[in-house]
Every structure is written in structure tokens, then in C-alpha cells.
Design a protein around this motif. Sequence first.
Motif, PDB file in Angstrom:
ATOM      1  N   GLU A 390       0.815  -1.220   0.000  1.00 56.49           N
ATOM      2  CA  GLU A 390       0.000   0.000   0.000  1.00 56.49           C
ATOM      3  C   GLU A 390       0.849   1.270   0.000  1.00 56.49           C
ATOM      4  OE1 GLU A 390       0.596  -1.258   4.298  1.00 56.49           O
ATOM      5  OE2 GLU A 390       0.113  -2.223   2.392  1.00 56.49           O
ATOM      6  N   ASN A 391       2.138   1.139   0.330  1.00 59.68           N
ATOM      7  CA  ASN A 391       3.007   2.320   0.320  1.00 59.68           C
ATOM      8  C   ASN A 391       3.287   2.815  -1.096  1.00 59.68           C
ATOM      9  OD1 ASN A 391       3.200   2.207   3.099  1.00 59.68           O
ATOM     10  ND2 ASN A 391       5.071   0.962   3.068  1.00 59.68           N
ATOM     11  N   ASN A 392       3.364   1.880  -2.041  1.00 61.46           N
ATOM     12  CA  ASN A 392       3.719   2.245  -3.410  1.00 61.46           C
ATOM     13  C   ASN A 392       2.609   1.998  -4.423  1.00 61.46           C
ATOM     14  OD1 ASN A 392       6.395   3.025  -2.765  1.00 61.46           O
ATOM     15  ND2 ASN A 392       7.053   0.885  -2.774  1.00 61.46           N
ATOM     16  N   LEU A 393       1.686   1.102  -4.113  1.00 59.90           N
ATOM     17  CA  LEU A 393       0.633   0.751  -5.064  1.00 59.90           C
ATOM     18  C   LEU A 393      -0.722   1.214  -4.531  1.00 59.90           C
ATOM     19  CD1 LEU A 393       1.814  -2.853  -6.043  1.00 59.90           C
ATOM     20  CD2 LEU A 393       2.327  -0.691  -7.176  1.00 59.90           C
ATOM     21  N   GLN A 394      -0.873   2.509  -4.421  1.00 60.00           N
ATOM     22  CA  GLN A 394      -2.120   3.084  -3.926  1.00 60.00           C
ATOM     23  C   GLN A 394      -3.144   3.177  -5.055  1.00 60.00           C
ATOM     24  OE1 GLN A 394      -1.222   6.832  -1.978  1.00 60.00           O
ATOM     25  NE2 GLN A 394       0.776   6.084  -1.326  1.00 60.00           N
ATOM     26  N   GLU A 395      -4.357   3.543  -4.697  1.00 63.93           N
ATOM     27  CA  GLU A 395      -5.397   3.783  -5.698  1.00 63.93           C
ATOM     28  C   GLU A 395      -5.039   5.066  -6.448  1.00 63.93           C
ATOM     29  OE1 GLU A 395      -7.968   3.971  -8.255  1.00 63.93           O
ATOM     30  OE2 GLU A 395      -8.250   2.241  -6.935  1.00 63.93           O
ATOM     31  N   ARG A 396      -4.667   4.917  -7.717  1.00 58.45           N
ATOM     32  CA  ARG A 396      -4.106   6.075  -8.430  1.00 58.45           C
ATOM     33  C   ARG A 396      -5.135   7.147  -8.764  1.00 58.45           C
ATOM     34  NH1 ARG A 396      -2.606   3.656 -14.422  1.00 58.45           N
ATOM     35  NH2 ARG A 396      -4.388   2.272 -14.653  1.00 58.45           N
ATOM     36  N   THR A 397      -6.424   6.805  -8.696  1.00 58.29           N
ATOM     37  CA  THR A 397      -7.442   7.821  -8.970  1.00 58.29           C
ATOM     38  C   THR A 397      -7.856   8.583  -7.715  1.00 58.29           C
ATOM     39  OG1 THR A 397      -9.215   6.198  -8.678  1.00 58.29           O
ATOM     40  CG2 THR A 397      -8.345   6.497 -10.912  1.00 58.29           C
ATOM     41  N   ALA A 398      -7.341   8.133  -6.563  1.00 61.17           N
ATOM     42  CA  ALA A 398      -7.715   8.792  -5.308  1.00 61.17           C
ATOM     43  C   ALA A 398      -7.074  10.172  -5.213  1.00 61.17           C
ATOM     44  CB  ALA A 398      -7.298   7.930  -4.120  1.00 61.17           C
ATOM     45  N   GLY A 400      -4.958  13.188  -3.905  1.00 61.21           N
ATOM     46  CA  GLY A 400      -3.733  13.334  -3.134  1.00 61.21           C
ATOM     47  C   GLY A 400      -2.645  12.324  -3.442  1.00 61.21           C
ATOM     48  N   VAL A 401      -2.893  11.397  -4.365  1.00 58.67           N
ATOM     49  CA  VAL A 401      -1.859  10.416  -4.730  1.00 58.67           C
ATOM     50  C   VAL A 401      -0.760  11.128  -5.515  1.00 58.67           C
ATOM     51  CG1 VAL A 401      -1.359   8.330  -6.049  1.00 58.67           C
ATOM     52  CG2 VAL A 401      -3.473   8.503  -4.745  1.00 58.67           C
ATOM     53  N   SER A 402       0.485  10.921  -5.120  1.00 58.29           N
ATOM     54  CA  SER A 402       1.596  11.649  -5.729  1.00 58.29           C
ATOM     55  C   SER A 402       1.876  11.164  -7.151  1.00 58.29           C
ATOM     56  CB  SER A 402       2.864  11.474  -4.886  1.00 58.29           C
ATOM     57  OG  SER A 402       3.343  10.147  -4.970  1.00 58.29           O
ATOM     58  N   ALA A 403       2.558  12.021  -7.905  1.00 60.56           N
ATOM     59  CA  ALA A 403       2.932  11.670  -9.277  1.00 60.56           C
ATOM     60  C   ALA A 403       3.872  10.472  -9.288  1.00 60.56           C
ATOM     61  CB  ALA A 403       3.589  12.867  -9.959  1.00 60.56           C
ATOM     62  N   GLY A 404       4.746  10.380  -8.268  1.00 59.81           N
ATOM     63  CA  GLY A 404       5.681   9.261  -8.193  1.00 59.81           C
ATOM     64  C   GLY A 404       4.972   7.929  -8.044  1.00 59.81           C
ATOM     65  N   VAL A 405       3.937   7.891  -7.201  1.00 62.13           N
ATOM     66  CA  VAL A 405       3.159   6.662  -7.020  1.00 62.13           C
ATOM     67  C   VAL A 405       2.463   6.279  -8.322  1.00 62.13           C
ATOM     68  CG1 VAL A 405       1.142   5.672  -5.869  1.00 62.13           C
ATOM     69  CG2 VAL A 405       2.847   6.926  -4.538  1.00 62.13           C
ATOM     70  N   LYS A 406       1.929   7.269  -9.023  1.00 62.94           N
ATOM     71  CA  LYS A 406       1.271   6.993 -10.305  1.00 62.94           C
ATOM     72  C   LYS A 406       2.261   6.422 -11.320  1.00 62.94           C
ATOM     73  CE  LYS A 406      -2.359  10.502  -9.796  1.00 62.94           C
ATOM     74  NZ  LYS A 406      -2.926  11.767 -10.326  1.00 62.94           N
ATOM     75  N   GLU A 407       3.491   6.931 -11.300  1.00 59.99           N
ATOM     76  CA  GLU A 407       4.519   6.407 -12.211  1.00 59.99           C
ATOM     77  C   GLU A 407       4.818   4.941 -11.896  1.00 59.99           C
ATOM     78  OE1 GLU A 407       7.965   8.859 -11.938  1.00 59.99           O
ATOM     79  OE2 GLU A 407       6.937  10.677 -12.589  1.00 59.99           O
ATOM     80  N   VAL A 408       4.953   4.633 -10.610  1.00 56.08           N
ATOM     81  CA  VAL A 408       5.247   3.260 -10.190  1.00 56.08           C
ATOM     82  C   VAL A 408       4.126   2.321 -10.620  1.00 56.08           C
ATOM     83  CG1 VAL A 408       5.429   1.755  -8.167  1.00 56.08           C
ATOM     84  CG2 VAL A 408       6.770   3.853  -8.276  1.00 56.08           C
ATOM     85  N   ILE A 409       2.885   2.742 -10.403  1.00 58.87           N
ATOM     86  CA  ILE A 409       1.735   1.907 -10.776  1.00 58.87           C
ATOM     87  C   ILE A 409       1.698   1.698 -12.289  1.00 58.87           C
ATOM     88  CG2 ILE A 409      -0.786   1.785 -10.811  1.00 58.87           C
ATOM     89  CD1 ILE A 409      -0.736   3.420  -8.189  1.00 58.87           C
ATOM     90  N   GLY A 410       1.966   2.763 -13.040  1.00 59.26           N
ATOM     91  CA  GLY A 410       1.957   2.654 -14.498  1.00 59.26           C
ATOM     92  C   GLY A 410       2.964   1.639 -15.009  1.00 59.26           C
ATOM     93  N   VAL A 411       4.176   1.675 -14.466  1.00 61.57           N
ATOM     94  CA  VAL A 411       5.212   0.716 -14.876  1.00 61.57           C
ATOM     95  C   VAL A 411       4.815  -0.700 -14.472  1.00 61.57           C
ATOM     96  CG1 VAL A 411       7.609   0.001 -14.516  1.00 61.57           C
ATOM     97  CG2 VAL A 411       7.061   2.425 -14.795  1.00 61.57           C
ATOM     98  N   PHE A 412       4.289  -0.844 -13.254  1.00 56.63           N
ATOM     99  CA  PHE A 412       3.882  -2.164 -12.767  1.00 56.63           C
ATOM    100  C   PHE A 412       2.821  -2.783 -13.680  1.00 56.63           C
ATOM    101  CE2 PHE A 412       1.112  -4.875 -10.166  1.00 56.63           C
ATOM    102  CZ  PHE A 412       2.039  -5.761  -9.642  1.00 56.63           C
TER     103      PHE A 412
END
Length: 418
Positions: A390-398, A400-412
Motif C-alpha cells: 500500500e506504500n507504493n501501489l495506492q489507488e491512483r485515482t484517489a 492526493g496520490v503523488s505523481a511518483g506513485v502513479k509512475e510506479v503503478i503505471g510501470v507495474f
Amino acid sequence: MQHSSTFPIKRSELDMLREEASSYLKSVQWEQGQRAKNKSKEPKEESILLYLSRANNGSKSSDVVSVSKTVLGLKKRLLPESVALPVYLNQTLFAVQEGIILGLWIRDSYYDASGLSSLNERKSTLDSNGKREYESKLHTATAFMLFSIAYKILNDLKPFASDDLSVMKQKFAGLPEVSIWSPIKGISCNLFYYDKYLNHPEIIKSDKDVIDFSVVFFEALIAEIQLRKSTLEYTETIVDRTYKLENSEFAVSGWNNVFEGVAKSVEFNQIQFEQIVGNKDAKHFARRLTERMLSYDFTEKKNPFQELGGFMPVFMGYGIPGTGKSMLIAAIATRLKEHCDRLEIPFLFHPMPDTLISTFQGGSAEKMVEWMKPLQDPTRLIFAPIDDAENNLQERTAQGVSAGVKEVIGVFLRYTEG
């Protein structure tokens, strides 16, 4: 990117290029650029850089070198009593020759696929736009050729190199220059500095050093080409296809470099399933997961359970803090490692690091790609847990989710798709 077509590299066609490749090993001529000569002013590895900057004795004329003669000279210096060329020296020389042969084939293939052959035939009649296109394609052809040469050499030598190349990397002072002006200049420049490094007494002190240095040198060449590829034009006929060597697993797929993803197993605290007190179903699932992972067929490079739908390569476990999720991860890794050690199967324990999220734009994606690449290695059994996901793979549409987390999810998602 998915490559739409696979083209065979026929060994009979490679044999026709063997003589040309041998001629480069026998003799190449290169005149150092002024920038390369000025490298001696840099503080790092001053003695080696100074040596390289004076490689042609400070003259403005070009210098002629012979890699094959240098290798023979190393044999006399390192193993004077040996009658035959030592295995490591012979292996390296052959790998470099095979790399050049494959690179020349790639060059010719790009010439035909990109229309560069036609431009070359009409070179004297080209207008300004045609000349610009010709020069751009020539640079791209050279860069892709050098990439392929280095990639093939790494494929052939890396399995025989030392596990720890840190000492050799400390000695290595980098590539003073890389030329992509034309294929001839590209090979000549590359072999010129390769030869000069081999001649330096501080670089090569044993025959095994020749393999280790060659791996470090050609890794640096690939890294340099990777840095420049964004400036290259007319790469469509590079990124849309794969070239596969006949009767071999070796393939060149665009600019992809699987050796970037080579990783070492992380140390972990070993624990047995019997030591875990708790959910029987979770432990049963973990044991079954271990058994099905061990069903991987290294010859076919497939897992029959996955092919039949009985094994998910990506799965998620859920539990509130303190319910033993991390202990189950350790138990799975322990059992996998024990079985792999007994069966002599290469095993990689590759947990996601806690430092993926970067404050720099694009930095998180780069770190995530770097972590994901080793998972594509079909020669090892790999267990890559993401603890506290949950630290790195958060709900990306929520919100306050940071751009970095969105990048990580996109690559995953890209790497695990399908």
C-alpha cells in the motif's frame, strides 16, 4: 513495446561477413578527437586517462592498432610458457569477432529496411533534404550496429566473467569518445580504445581480467548508446522488430538490453513454515505456491501450471498488521531457496525496495523499471514480493496520490499486463 515481426539471423549469412570482421581485428585506424585528448585533465583515474589521451603519442595523425596482435602480446606477457592461446584470451577474441560479425549483419539489415541502401547509391545526386536524411540514417545505423556488437559480446562473455566486477569498474576510466558518424568510424573508434585499454599494464594482470574488462568495456558502450538513442532519427525499423539468431536463444529486440536487469539475490532471515503459528489456509496456499513455482521448465521456459491456468504469476495477499504476512514471504523464500540449492537451480529473491518513490519527475518510473527488469530473466526462478504494497501501489485515482506513485503503478501494470 511489442515487436510485430521476428526476422531470422542466418548463420550462413554471418559466415559471409567473417572476413570483414577479421580485418577489423587485424587492423583499424583512428585519429583521436581533441575532446578525447583533453580527458587527461580530469581528476578521475588520471594515469589511465592520460595514457588514453596520448594513445597516438600526441600526434595529430591517425594511429593503427591491432586487437588480435594485442591479444597475442598479452599471451606472451601473462603466460609466456603457454604454447597455445589460453582459453580466456581465445574466448574473448572469438566473442569480439562474433559480435562484430553480428553487428555488420545488423548494419546491412538496417540499410535495407530503412532505405539507406538506396540513399547510398544516389548519394552524389541527393538534395539538401536527402543528404540530411542520409546522414541521420547513417548515424542511426552505426549506433544500432555498435549496440548489437556490444550486446552479442556481453551475451557470450558475461556467463564467464567474475561475479564481482567492482575492482575492474574502478580501474575503468570510461570511454573517451564514441563515434557514430559511420559504421567504419564507429568500429574503428571502439576497437581503438578497446585495444589501448588491453595494452595498459594496470588493467590486465591475468588472463581472466581480459574477460572481466571486456564485459565492463562493452557495458559502457551500451550505456553510451542508450544515452544517445533519444537523439537518433529513423528508428522505426529498429523498434518494431526482433532479430533472432538461428538455432539460438539470442535475439536483438530494438534497444532492449536484458543485461541491465541482472540482479543479485537479497539476503533474508530464513524461517520454516512450521515456525509460523496462524492461518492454516494461508500456509497451505503458500506451500502450494512454492510447489507450483518449482514446476517451471527451464528447457521450455514455461510453467505448465501457468499454461493450464493453475498458477497466477502475480497475486495479492491481504491481512491486517501483525497477522504474519512478512513471515509467510520469508517462509516461501526459504523453501524456494532450499529446493533450488538442492536441485542446483538459479534462484533470485528480489523484493521491492522501500526507496522507489523519487521527488524528481520521471525518477520513480526509472527506479521501478530498474526493479522490474530482472523479472524478465527466464534463466532463474524468481520470487519478487512487495511487502506493505500500500506504500507504493495506492489507488491512483484517489485524491492526493503523488505523481511518483502513479509512475510506479503505471510501470507495474505495463510489465504485468497479460
